[in-house]
Scaffold this motif. Sequence first.
Motif, PDB file in Angstrom:
ATOM      1  N   LEU A 186       0.827  -1.205   0.000  1.00 20.20           N
ATOM      2  CA  LEU A 186       0.000   0.000   0.000  1.00 20.20           C
ATOM      3  C   LEU A 186       0.865   1.259   0.000  1.00 20.20           C
ATOM      4  O   LEU A 186       0.571   2.234  -0.704  1.00 20.20           O
ATOM      5  N   GLU A 187       1.942   1.219   0.748  1.00 20.96           N
ATOM      6  CA  GLU A 187       2.839   2.379   0.789  1.00 20.96           C
ATOM      7  C   GLU A 187       3.593   2.529  -0.530  1.00 20.96           C
ATOM      8  O   GLU A 187       3.840   3.653  -0.992  1.00 20.96           O
ATOM      9  N   LYS A 188       3.943   1.410  -1.160  1.00 21.90           N
ATOM     10  CA  LYS A 188       4.594   1.468  -2.467  1.00 21.90           C
ATOM     11  C   LYS A 188       3.703   2.183  -3.477  1.00 21.90           C
ATOM     12  O   LYS A 188       4.176   2.898  -4.359  1.00 21.90           O
ATOM     13  N   ALA A 189       2.391   1.963  -3.326  1.00 28.17           N
ATOM     14  CA  ALA A 189       1.433   2.570  -4.248  1.00 28.17           C
ATOM     15  C   ALA A 189       1.111   4.014  -3.879  1.00 28.17           C
ATOM     16  O   ALA A 189       0.293   4.643  -4.543  1.00 28.17           O
ATOM     17  N   GLY A 190       1.719   4.519  -2.797  1.00 28.66           N
ATOM     18  CA  GLY A 190       1.551   5.929  -2.462  1.00 28.66           C
ATOM     19  C   GLY A 190       0.484   6.227  -1.441  1.00 28.66           C
ATOM     20  O   GLY A 190       0.058   7.390  -1.308  1.00 28.66           O
ATOM     21  N   PHE A 191       0.049   5.221  -0.687  1.00 33.71           N
ATOM     22  CA  PHE A 191      -0.982   5.443   0.324  1.00 33.71           C
ATOM     23  C   PHE A 191      -0.354   5.598   1.705  1.00 33.71           C
ATOM     24  O   PHE A 191       0.646   4.950   2.029  1.00 33.71           O
ATOM     25  N   ALA A 192      -0.969   6.453   2.507  1.00 38.16           N
ATOM     26  CA  ALA A 192      -0.657   6.525   3.927  1.00 38.16           C
ATOM     27  C   ALA A 192      -1.562   5.527   4.635  1.00 38.16           C
ATOM     28  O   ALA A 192      -2.788   5.584   4.508  1.00 38.16           O
ATOM     29  N   VAL A 193      -0.945   4.586   5.358  1.00 37.82           N
ATOM     30  CA  VAL A 193      -1.704   3.473   5.946  1.00 37.82           C
ATOM     31  C   VAL A 193      -2.073   3.810   7.386  1.00 37.82           C
ATOM     32  O   VAL A 193      -1.210   4.170   8.200  1.00 37.82           O
ATOM     33  N   VAL A 194      -3.355   3.670   7.705  1.00 35.30           N
ATOM     34  CA  VAL A 194      -3.889   3.959   9.031  1.00 35.30           C
ATOM     35  C   VAL A 194      -4.532   2.691   9.583  1.00 35.30           C
ATOM     36  O   VAL A 194      -5.215   1.963   8.847  1.00 35.30           O
ATOM     37  N   PHE A 195      -4.295   2.427  10.870  1.00 36.69           N
ATOM     38  CA  PHE A 195      -4.909   1.263  11.516  1.00 36.69           C
ATOM     39  C   PHE A 195      -5.998   1.722  12.485  1.00 36.69           C
ATOM     40  O   PHE A 195      -5.854   2.782  13.121  1.00 36.69           O
ATOM     41  N   PRO A 196      -7.064   0.954  12.641  1.00 36.78           N
ATOM     42  CA  PRO A 196      -8.079   1.314  13.637  1.00 36.78           C
ATOM     43  C   PRO A 196      -7.493   1.237  15.041  1.00 36.78           C
ATOM     44  O   PRO A 196      -6.569   0.461  15.304  1.00 36.78           O
ATOM     45  N   ASP A 197      -8.023   2.022  15.923  1.00 36.67           N
ATOM     46  CA  ASP A 197      -7.607   1.971  17.326  1.00 36.67           C
ATOM     47  C   ASP A 197      -8.027   0.640  17.954  1.00 36.67           C
ATOM     48  O   ASP A 197      -9.031   0.037  17.557  1.00 36.67           O
ATOM     49  N   ASN A 198      -7.227   0.209  18.930  1.00 35.20           N
ATOM     50  CA  ASN A 198      -7.558  -0.992  19.707  1.00 35.20           C
ATOM     51  C   ASN A 198      -7.752  -2.211  18.806  1.00 35.20           C
ATOM     52  O   ASN A 198      -8.643  -3.032  19.012  1.00 35.20           O
ATOM     53  N   LEU A 199      -6.898  -2.326  17.789  1.00 32.43           N
ATOM     54  CA  LEU A 199      -7.093  -3.311  16.735  1.00 32.43           C
ATOM     55  C   LEU A 199      -7.188  -4.733  17.262  1.00 32.43           C
ATOM     56  O   LEU A 199      -8.013  -5.531  16.783  1.00 32.43           O
ATOM     57  N   ASP A 200      -6.374  -5.105  18.244  1.00 30.79           N
ATOM     58  CA  ASP A 200      -6.334  -6.506  18.667  1.00 30.79           C
ATOM     59  C   ASP A 200      -7.611  -6.962  19.363  1.00 30.79           C
ATOM     60  O   ASP A 200      -7.822  -8.157  19.559  1.00 30.79           O
ATOM     61  N   ASN A 201      -8.463  -6.031  19.742  1.00 34.78           N
ATOM     62  CA  ASN A 201      -9.744  -6.404  20.334  1.00 34.78           C
ATOM     63  C   ASN A 201     -10.852  -6.540  19.292  1.00 34.78           C
ATOM     64  O   ASN A 201     -11.970  -6.916  19.629  1.00 34.78           O
ATOM     65  N   LEU A 202     -10.541  -6.195  18.043  1.00 39.15           N
ATOM     66  CA  LEU A 202     -11.577  -6.119  17.017  1.00 39.15           C
ATOM     67  C   LEU A 202     -11.690  -7.424  16.234  1.00 39.15           C
ATOM     68  O   LEU A 202     -10.697  -8.111  15.977  1.00 39.15           O
ATOM     69  N   CYS A 203     -12.921  -7.750  15.851  1.00 42.15           N
ATOM     70  CA  CYS A 203     -13.201  -8.963  15.068  1.00 42.15           C
ATOM     71  C   CYS A 203     -14.525  -8.756  14.343  1.00 42.15           C
ATOM     72  O   CYS A 203     -15.439  -8.124  14.884  1.00 42.15           O
ATOM     73  N   CYS A 204     -14.632  -9.312  13.138  1.00 37.29           N
ATOM     74  CA  CYS A 204     -15.879  -9.167  12.370  1.00 37.29           C
ATOM     75  C   CYS A 204     -16.999 -10.036  12.932  1.00 37.29           C
ATOM     76  O   CYS A 204     -18.157  -9.877  12.543  1.00 37.29           O
ATOM     77  N   GLY A 205     -16.663 -10.980  13.807  1.00 35.58           N
ATOM     78  CA  GLY A 205     -17.675 -11.844  14.412  1.00 35.58           C
ATOM     79  C   GLY A 205     -17.854 -13.182  13.735  1.00 35.58           C
ATOM     80  O   GLY A 205     -18.625 -14.025  14.203  1.00 35.58           O
TER      81      GLY A 205
END
Length: 940
Positions: free
Chosen positions: A734-753
């Motif tokens: 993603l960075e190679k393609a010129g995007f700034a990559v952002v992660f959601p907060d508290n990622l390790d607690n998140l799951c789609c279910g």
Amino acid sequence: MSLPAAFLNAVERLIPRERRFDDPLSTLAFGTDASFYRLIPQLVLRVESEREVVELLRLAHAERVAVTFRAAGTSLSGQAISDSVLIVLGDNWNGREIRAGGAQIRLQPGVIGASANAVLAPLQRKIGPDPASINAAKIGGIVANNSSGMCCGTAQNSYQTLAGLRLVLADGTVVDSEDAGSIAAFRKSHAALLEQLAELGRQTRANSALADRIRHKYRLKNTTGLSLNALVDYDEPLDILNHLMVGSEGTLGFISAVTYDTVPDYPHKASALIVFPDVANCCRAVPVLRQQPVSAVELLDRRSLRSVENMQGMPEWVRALSDGACALLIESRAASQSLLHEQIAQIMASIAGFPVEKQVDFSEDPAVYNQLWKIRKDTFPAVGAVRRTGTTVIIEDVTFPVEQLAEGVNRLLELFDRHGYREAIIFGHALEGNLHFVFTQGFDSEAEKARYEAFMRDVAQLVAVEFGGALKAEHGTGRNMAPFVELEWGAEAYQLMWKIKRLLDPRGILNPDVVLSADPEIHLKNLKPLPAADAIVDKCIECGFCEPVCPSRGLTLTPRQRIVIWRDIQAKKRAGIDTTELERAYRYHGLDTCAATGLCAQRCPVGINTGDLVRQLRAAGAGHAGTARWLAGHFATVLKGTRLTLAAADSARKLLGAPRLAALSAGLRQLSGERLPQWTAAMPQPVRLQLPATAQPSDQPRVVYLAACVSRAMGPAAGDAEQVPLLDKTRALLEKAGFAVVFPDNLDNLCCGQPFASKGYPEQAEAKRRELLDALLAASRGGLDPVYCDTSPCTLRLVQDLADTRLKLFDPVKFIREHLLDRLEFVPQHEPVAVHVTCSTQHLGEAQGLIDIVSRCTTQVVVPEGIHCCGFAGDKGFNRPELNAHALRSLKDAVQQCGEGISTSRTCEIGLSHHAGIDYHGLVYLVDRVTRTKAPRPSA
């Protein structure tokens, strides 16, 4: 009557136990086909070789045991069921051989029709028959029923395009019309039979009245009774024999292989829909169109158009058509676009004088002609979708002489009204005068049975006697029309059919009561119940279209069979019958080994997702809601525990070595009653998660990267050539393609279910999904930034029923396709790459997108045939490894020339790597390897 002990003992020595089924669950599961009949076999045998068929027929012949052959079981007239022995094709009947540059193709009976066409497509050829069931029906059934279809007509069916046949007779004798040695041996061993066939042919041709009647009957589409045209079309007895087999529905022998003369598959096509103000004008146009360069002309009466007018995607004008309207859907195909345009002009000029109520002009745009054909294809399921629970859908197909088509349609409509079938619709292949009519029918009362019997007798009298038409045009006689064969053909022709039957099957062991029956009421017996089971599946018509894509097909149950068993369980419960043993068996066969990925819904004419039923039943039996709530509330701890478990397994690998650990794991799994998961060399190493600091403000476009929980826990396997975790590889791309990559907060607690949903905890699943969507909305600045999810099953779960239109969610395929292709320069490699299109990628509509991206990355793309779902299904690959192994049993041979495989789900890739013998990676690994940042264009 029970099966003879001598037969059973011999069968036990011949067929391994794992391919013999006589338990109540299995025999019930195989007791249904696509018809409205049910017969429970005493024994089901899955055969894997011609030798086994030969021995079985010899045994059956000696012991007078009735046998029925079954390919896909999509038959509509009850010809693929038995209350004796059902012989089912196994995996090893899939051989195909292209000959003479595609002019011919040799096929074994287990090849699905669409698969035959797929291997012929690069040569712009196809087999002649094109039944609506071609994506599920197998060649054995297509030949045995002389199936045709929308474009096939009478000129390109199996009878007319037959080039060779290998068959097994009732006494177990094999004869191959393309093998000189086999022919010579057969002429010697069966000289008397061949002479009798030759004599029947001579007598028939000498009987001018009978011969003329046969020729007259076969100017129409006709599959009623046996193929008597073989006796007037051929004088060589082996040719007569081969062509008698076509349309014999397994009553004369077993078709072991067939060679077709193929037909052109022209690349350019266009379709139009012409709506006439009434049936008369519509049908008068048909003989005119028969003289034009058309490949298909489909008739749809007003009732059939009304049945689909409220479906999603249907044009508004369909609802506004007059009550008497009748439409023709016309298709023309050509080898070149210029020729196609000439043909279209010629077609339209020919019908310019007819009054038209509405017209959709010929279009070559796939979006337009696919919508037109959707109208036609959705008519049958539309009737099925509105039927009352407990009733069945019956689809009949008759043929009227084309010159009397209008009168035939109107007379059928009168019969519908007279017998109270208000929902009945008519559509069909107008060029041949072949009409399908669909209606719903209950068999739960004597009055309903009497209504059906009276209606069918009136139909038979109308079609066969008054109009001299055919009661069966392409669906086969089966049990359904067996009592009416004599009415249609007359006593002389009918007795000739019985002579043929007794000559080739003297002991009457082959599919008794099909095509020919001494029982005048066979069509009213063994009627299939369709009791209410659950609203999710009550619309199922048991057609079997779902079966080819099911990973547990051949291991336990298919979606159709899961529904059949569940219906029976519910009916027995209502009747007060103990279902404990049946439900115990169903737990494993129906629930534990269902991948529940929902591919069946894509093939189902009424959109049933059997996986939804399975998840609901799992939820009903799930007894650990409190544990599920704790896990959902402490998800980061769960992931930490997963990483620790993977680390422990990796330490054991280093200590013991992979072979010893695999053997130890298998032993411990067996000792635990298969509760412990199976370790393989494809098992991932743990990810050491170190998320980067929050991206600093910049002019670069932002993307929110949702790394799925499996990507945050599971890294590459120890032996994988790629050792960079998916999370790091994706971020780099993603960075190679010129995007700034952002992660959601508290990622390790998140799951789609998804893990909770698949285990039967929908409440916890939805809570986790909602939590994640809220986090993504915040991370994307209220939906301003796109969200990239690196695992397609998670993406699918998030986008399904997504009410918040602000979020722009992408799986890897869609994001690369829409956002990266223009930002990266591709330098394709030449090494072949295998592609596995996950179930979720198919549901997301990105299957072709994935293949197209891989095609940019390599000059050799391999998509293994017949693998629709890998069967890993989240953690099923660990806990039910037999499902994954069964689903991928043909993978290794299919990808042996590849050095790498590509997919979009980390868990799927574990099973794929293990069973393929090559490493499977996420799509981003390949894209990253063959791309570089595109140089900026020089300013003007």
